[in-house]
Design a protein around this motif. Sequence first.
Motif, PDB file in Angstrom:
ATOM      1  N   MET A  27       4.937   0.753  -7.049  1.00  0.00           N
ATOM      2  CA  MET A  27       5.495   1.394  -5.839  1.00  0.00           C
ATOM      3  C   MET A  27       6.599   0.565  -5.195  1.00  0.00           C
ATOM      4  SD  MET A  27       2.139   3.185  -4.103  1.00  0.00           S
ATOM      5  CE  MET A  27       1.203   1.711  -3.666  1.00  0.00           C
ATOM      6  N   ILE A  30       3.573  -2.255  -0.628  1.00  0.00           N
ATOM      7  CA  ILE A  30       2.476  -1.477  -0.037  1.00  0.00           C
ATOM      8  C   ILE A  30       2.710  -1.448   1.466  1.00  0.00           C
ATOM      9  CG2 ILE A  30      -0.015  -1.378   0.357  1.00  0.00           C
ATOM     10  CD1 ILE A  30      -0.307  -2.761  -2.448  1.00  0.00           C
ATOM     11  N   ASP A  31       3.022  -0.265   1.977  1.00  0.00           N
ATOM     12  CA  ASP A  31       3.294  -0.130   3.415  1.00  0.00           C
ATOM     13  C   ASP A  31       2.003  -0.007   4.213  1.00  0.00           C
ATOM     14  OD1 ASP A  31       6.155  -0.061   3.062  1.00  0.00           O
ATOM     15  OD2 ASP A  31       5.912   1.992   2.307  1.00  0.00           O
ATOM     16  N   ARG A  62       4.212   3.959   1.301  1.00  0.00           N
ATOM     17  CA  ARG A  62       3.563   3.647   0.022  1.00  0.00           C
ATOM     18  C   ARG A  62       2.164   3.119   0.335  1.00  0.00           C
ATOM     19  NH1 ARG A  62       8.790   0.147  -1.270  1.00  0.00           N
ATOM     20  NH2 ARG A  62       8.420  -0.126   0.958  1.00  0.00           N
ATOM     21  N   TYR A  97      -0.155  13.225   1.574  1.00  0.00           N
ATOM     22  CA  TYR A  97       0.886  13.213   0.532  1.00  0.00           C
ATOM     23  C   TYR A  97       1.631  14.554   0.511  1.00  0.00           C
ATOM     24  CZ  TYR A  97       2.922  12.983  -4.169  1.00  0.00           C
ATOM     25  OH  TYR A  97       3.786  13.005  -5.244  1.00  0.00           O
ATOM     26  N   GLU A 103       4.645   8.756   0.660  1.00  0.00           N
ATOM     27  CA  GLU A 103       5.646   8.924  -0.407  1.00  0.00           C
ATOM     28  C   GLU A 103       5.043   8.689  -1.784  1.00  0.00           C
ATOM     29  OE1 GLU A 103       8.490   5.948   0.668  1.00  0.00           O
ATOM     30  OE2 GLU A 103       8.680   6.788   2.686  1.00  0.00           O
ATOM     31  N   GLN A 104       4.222   7.668  -1.868  1.00  0.00           N
ATOM     32  CA  GLN A 104       3.544   7.323  -3.119  1.00  0.00           C
ATOM     33  C   GLN A 104       2.173   6.767  -2.730  1.00  0.00           C
ATOM     34  OE1 GLN A 104       5.736   4.985  -6.218  1.00  0.00           O
ATOM     35  NE2 GLN A 104       7.187   4.632  -4.556  1.00  0.00           N
ATOM     36  N   TYR A 163      -2.501   7.855  -9.465  1.00  0.00           N
ATOM     37  CA  TYR A 163      -1.153   7.654  -8.915  1.00  0.00           C
ATOM     38  C   TYR A 163      -0.570   8.950  -8.381  1.00  0.00           C
ATOM     39  CZ  TYR A 163       3.799   6.709  -8.513  1.00  0.00           C
ATOM     40  OH  TYR A 163       5.075   6.613  -8.025  1.00  0.00           O
ATOM     41  N   GLY A 165       3.066  10.220  -6.903  1.00  0.00           N
ATOM     42  CA  GLY A 165       4.451   9.810  -6.654  1.00  0.00           C
ATOM     43  C   GLY A 165       5.348  10.090  -7.839  1.00  0.00           C
TER      44      GLY A 165
END
Length: 183
Positions: A27, A30-31, A62, A97, A103-104, A163, A165
């Motif tokens: 990604m 990692i947010d 993310r 999502y 986003e991912q 996953y 994204g």
Amino acid sequence: MNNIQHSSASNEAYTPTNVVEAARATMGAIDLDPFSCAKANEVVQASAYFSEFALDREWFGRVFCNPPGGTLDRTTLEPGSGYSSAAVAWAYLLSEYLSGRVEQAVFVCFSLNTFQNSQQVPGMRFAPYMFPFCVPSSRLKFWSEARPIGTKNQPAQPNALIYLGDNVDAFVEHFSPLGQVRV
Ligand SMILES: C[S@@+](CC[C@H](N)C(=O)[O-])C[C@H]1O[C@@H](n2cnc3c(N)ncnc32)[C@H](O)[C@@H]1O
């Protein structure tokens, strides 16, 4: 819906470093880790994390998601008998999502049971196996404060890593070393 909390040991089953690193490489960063704590975030290194009320908040960017285990009451979604907590977390991630806020994401299925019981959550449109996923060839060695990384343990469950994204090629590249990937 507010508080996935329970007394199960699987509540504090932190993700092994190699899985987190594969997620980060896929990604880019990692947010948000919506289910976490300071100790687990030493490895995950998410820019933001929640330690409570994850299901009452907007998720973003993310996301790395390894939800608590246990079960929730079907009506209140408080701890009780009913839905799998992991299945509810999957349904929530999916809705965030599909909203575009996330986003991912990489979602950790602590157990392959999530393939089955996610179908029991009302409104859950797509099961985890409908997205690219990896089944690690060895059971993941989750850790905790009581069982630090490197402690000998015998993981109880086979796992899957899902996953969401557009970076599918990167997911295949970084997760294939862990086990077979299906896209
Ligand atoms: C399975 S652990 C995963 C920790 C970390 N995300 C990782 O992968 O290493 C789940 C974490 O979520 C926390 N947690 C429990 N209920 C929560 C809730 N309602 N909202 C946010 N976090 C919660 C637990 O305390 C625990 O630290």
